[in-house]
Enzyme design. Sequence first.
Site, PDB file in Angstrom:
ATOM      1  N   GLY A  27      28.866  58.681  31.837  1.00 24.01           N
ATOM      2  CA  GLY A  27      30.100  59.327  32.260  1.00 24.01           C
ATOM      3  C   GLY A  27      31.277  58.362  32.344  1.00 24.01           C
ATOM      4  O   GLY A  27      32.386  58.673  31.900  1.00 24.01           O
ATOM      5  N   SER A  63      27.159  63.343  31.402  1.00 29.44           N
ATOM      6  CA  SER A  63      26.282  62.228  31.744  1.00 29.44           C
ATOM      7  C   SER A  63      24.824  62.684  31.738  1.00 29.44           C
ATOM      8  O   SER A  63      24.529  63.822  32.113  1.00 29.44           O
ATOM      9  CB  SER A  63      26.658  61.709  33.130  1.00 29.44           C
ATOM     10  OG  SER A  63      25.625  60.887  33.621  1.00 29.44           O
ATOM     11  N   CYS A 107      31.664  52.913  55.328  1.00 26.46           N
ATOM     12  CA  CYS A 107      30.571  51.963  55.457  1.00 26.46           C
ATOM     13  C   CYS A 107      29.653  51.930  54.257  1.00 26.46           C
ATOM     14  O   CYS A 107      28.930  50.978  54.047  1.00 26.46           O
ATOM     15  CB  CYS A 107      29.754  52.287  56.693  1.00 26.46           C
ATOM     16  SG  CYS A 107      30.532  51.613  58.138  1.00 26.46           S
TER      17      CYS A 107
END
Lengths: 402, 125
Positions: free
Chosen positions: A88, A216, A342
């Site tokens: 992709g 993809s 995070c």
Amino acid sequence: MFILEKTTEQVKEVRVVRSVYFDHSGTTPVHPAVAEEMYRYLIGDSFGNPSSVNHLGLQVRKKVTEARDIAAQAIGAAPGEIVFTSGGTESDNMAIHGAAYTNKSRGNHIITSAVEHHAVLNTVKALGKQGFNITILPVDQYGMVSVDDVAAAITDRTILITIMHANNEVGTIMPIAEIGKLARERKIVFHVDAVQSFGKIPVNVDELGANLLSLSGHKIYGPKGIGVLYIRKGTRWRQTLFHGGAQERLRRAGTENIPGIMGLAKAIELAMENREAESARLMVLRDKLIKGLTSIENVRLTGHPVKRLPNHASFLFKCIEGESMLISLDMKRIAASTGSACTSGSLEPSHVLLAMGIPHADAHGSLRLTLGKDNTDDDVDYLLEVIKPIVEKLRNMSPLED
Amino acid sequence: MYSEKVMDHFTNPRNVGEIPNADGVGEVGNPVCGDIMKIYIKVKDNVIKDIKFKTFGCGAAIATSSMVTEMAKYKSLEEALKLSNSQVAEALGGLPPIKMHCSNLAADALHAAVNNFRKNEQVIK
């Protein structure tokens, strides 16, 4: 009595080791039939180079032609319009960079949206530093691009519009056909990143009005490292990134990834066979997840409530940070995903959630659950059972007020 | 990604909660960056007799908060002020590099609580 207790104990134990994969928008397991197909091209005398004029090369070339036919048929294209790429990201880069530079004499304006995948957004931004004017369209609260915004952004200098078919983080399906119509009327090249939508909802290049379209392999139970760029015949596009041999009719240099191409073709075949039934099945599970999770206090759905991918459920949990929720779920062997800073490797939470107008603090508490072929109703029940105490524990620990 | 000790403190955090009528309260971080740590202390004769925390944040944020409360309990205020973020990280067997900046603030929260206590004390005096 004793036996009964034992049985209960055993059942509990079975539940503890249950493993649930809810991250199919991240990647999917390779289908065994795909792996088998690939293996055939890694062993024995199937190693030929399709560019070589010898019997080993020619027999592989024939297979690549068949694979190209399968890919073309799946999206309503002609085989000559299919180019195999490494995935992709490469398809997006090749499409955008190639269209921008090929049309430079006609203009320098590129339109995209704020919620595109980084493979699109960062490519467009890079072009912005190379003399192209770029417009990054905002989205509404559901992450939806507005057709009117696209129309208003078009100028005489616009040479490329690139908008994703469905968003990876919140599952929202964009009004691609309408944008495609606009682009066609104004003779602007239109690129569609269909990496997330393909195999889940119909993807037809004519219906969508796409000149360029990215696919993809590893999102549809195919291997990683393989993808497709569809290039409509007559599109003002040429290869501007990779220089080399004449493979893929000068559109993508480099010896073809044969096991990848063959595995991808198998994955596409399976996706086409199963899409409708599988999407209907997953939609039921998705809606059960949405209903169950949004019944928890201060949890809400992100993305469009109706115009969303059939396997995609995404949420915001107030006063909880996404990574701690993810680790807690992972300890129960549930694999999920978050747009929290995070886990992004940067200090910023998801650009998609921020573009939807979600405050920074809330964007840290996102959870994405994306379903796939091995998920069952029991998996959904298991998640709904284990997540409640996790939410309670993390909220009790949180200094933030609801 | 995380050490066993981090996972232990994340899974079974020590000293979670609030102290009603705490002698000192310290808060660092903000919701924008995704980590907020709040530490409560009870002080007697210059020693931290009780300590509790509440944290919003990732695994590292929660584990460092838990660890700092263990390290600071029954310590003098001077000793508590000497505890550093890197000592906390070290006690946990290390943190992933990216977490050293964003989520390793627990000692700062402790210092803020001690300073808050001292400020309160001055007001009373």
